[in-house]
Design a protein around this motif. Structure first.
Motif, short mmCIF file in Angstrom:
data_model
loop_
_atom_site.label_atom_id
_atom_site.label_comp_id
_atom_site.label_asym_id
_atom_site.label_seq_id
_atom_site.Cartn_x
_atom_site.Cartn_y
_atom_site.Cartn_z
N SER A 1 -3.20 -4.49 3.05
CA SER A 1 -3.27 -3.63 1.86
C SER A 1 -4.53 -2.78 1.95
O SER A 1 -5.11 -2.64 3.03
N CYS B 1 1.77 2.48 10.18
CA CYS B 1 1.02 1.37 9.55
C CYS B 1 1.58 0.00 9.95
O CYS B 1 2.73 -0.32 9.69
N LYS C 1 -9.31 3.30 3.30
CA LYS C 1 -9.14 4.74 3.59
C LYS C 1 -9.39 5.53 2.31
O LYS C 1 -9.27 6.75 2.33
N ARG C 2 -9.71 4.83 1.23
CA ARG C 2 -9.87 5.51 -0.07
C ARG C 2 -11.35 5.58 -0.44
O ARG C 2 -11.81 4.93 -1.38
N CYS D 1 0.84 -1.20 0.00
CA CYS D 1 0.00 0.00 0.00
C CYS D 1 0.88 1.25 0.00
O CYS D 1 2.12 1.14 -0.06
N ASP D 2 0.25 2.41 0.04
CA ASP D 2 0.94 3.70 0.22
C ASP D 2 0.16 4.49 1.26
O ASP D 2 -1.06 4.36 1.35
N LYS D 3 0.87 5.36 1.95
CA LYS D 3 0.22 6.11 3.02
C LYS D 3 -0.62 7.25 2.46
O LYS D 3 -0.19 7.92 1.52
N CYS E 1 -2.18 6.52 8.84
CA CYS E 1 -1.23 5.56 8.25
C CYS E 1 0.17 5.67 8.87
O CYS E 1 1.05 4.85 8.54
S1 SF4 Z 1 -2.82 2.13 7.17
FE1 SF4 Z 1 -4.00 1.13 5.54
S2 SF4 Z 1 -4.22 2.71 3.95
FE2 SF4 Z 1 -2.57 3.37 5.30
S3 SF4 Z 1 -0.68 2.60 4.36
FE3 SF4 Z 1 -1.35 1.08 5.84
S4 SF4 Z 1 -2.58 -0.36 4.66
FE4 SF4 Z 1 -2.41 1.52 3.44
#
Ligand code: SF4
Length: 239
Positions: free
Chosen positions: A77, A29, A109-110, A19-21, A26
């Motif tokens: 993810s 994470c 979160k999207r 994933c990406d923050k 996050c």
């Molecule tokens: S907290 Fe969730 S949305 Fe944020 S980076 Fe980690 S897996 Fe991705």
């Protein structure tokens, strides 16, 4: 599939990893830390570390579970990550549609990508769709979730790092609250939790209190007003 210590589910199933923050929630994470650790341990599934990776072979796994399960989808993810092709997302939904005996808890979160796609996905009763919200800056995710066709909608207010005085629970079927844990957790104030709990009581929304968090989460525990709150939406099991 993996057994999990997450209190509000039974199993995790990760058709994608990495994933990406996207926001403050996050920052520490857990999936990122775990992915790096599993890569270092030589686990094939995590050879790309925390880089987004699709796992075709994981799509058959739910067909192999003999008993009905409650499953957290993509604990490692985010199923609505922008780099997951829509065709792959559709295939994940087909697996969930094909297995109505299991409950699939999807958390993102999207909210914007969820909203963009929701009309093109088939929302069977066994798909519980949730958004994570850590503070007031991210309330829009809830408005977007509310507009989707998901039959069961839930909120993961974890790690709760700010108060949510403007939280609205219309069309929300379940609320989970938890504080951050780890080495440098950001504090969660008790009054923030009380306020959310009061709203759930008033609106008759099941409330699950996961933990107070902190550097020693075992010590701080998960009692609120001297009791545990493990409420969940009613599970409909169809065969
Ligand atoms: S907290 Fe969730 S949305 Fe944020 S980076 Fe980690 S897996 Fe991705």
């Amino acid at each position: 599939m993996s057994q999990t210590k997450i209190e509000w589910t039974e199993l995790t199933w990760n058709p994608t990893t990495g994933c990406d923050k996207v926001s403050q929630g996050c920052k520490f994470c857990y999936a990122e830390v775990m992915a790096r650790r599993l890569k270092a341990m030589g686990q094939e599934k995590y050879k790309n570390g925390f880089k987004l990776t699709l796992h075709e072979d994981a799509l058959r796994i739910p067909y192999t579970w003999k008993q009905p399960k409650i499953v957290f989808v993509n604990s490692m993810s985010d199923l609505f990550h922008k780099d997951i092709p829509f065709e792959f997302l559709q295939r994940v939904f087909e697996v969930m549609n094909d297995n109505p005996q299991h409950v699939f808890q999807v958390l993102t979160k999207r909210g914007n990508i969820l909203f963009n796609y929701h009309k093109e996905l088939k929302w069977t009763h066994n798909i519980w769709m949730g958004v994570s919200v850590e503070n007031e800056n991210e309330l829009e995710r809830i408005d977007l979730l509310r507009k989707t066709r998901a039959k069961v909608k839930f909120l993961s207010l974890e790690p709760l790092i700010g108060p949510l005085p403007n939280l609205k629970l219309k069309k929300i079927n379940w609320v989970i609250v938890g504080g951050e844990s780890g080495r440098r957790p950001r504090p969660m104030k008790a009054e923030w939790v009380y306020e959310i709990h009061d709203k759930c009581l008033k609106e008759n929304v099941p409330f699950f209190f996961k933990q107070w968090g902190g550097t020693n989460k075992k010590k701080t525990g998960r009692l609120l007003y001297g009791k545990t709150y493990n409420e969940m939406p009613e599970v409909q099991i169809n065969f």
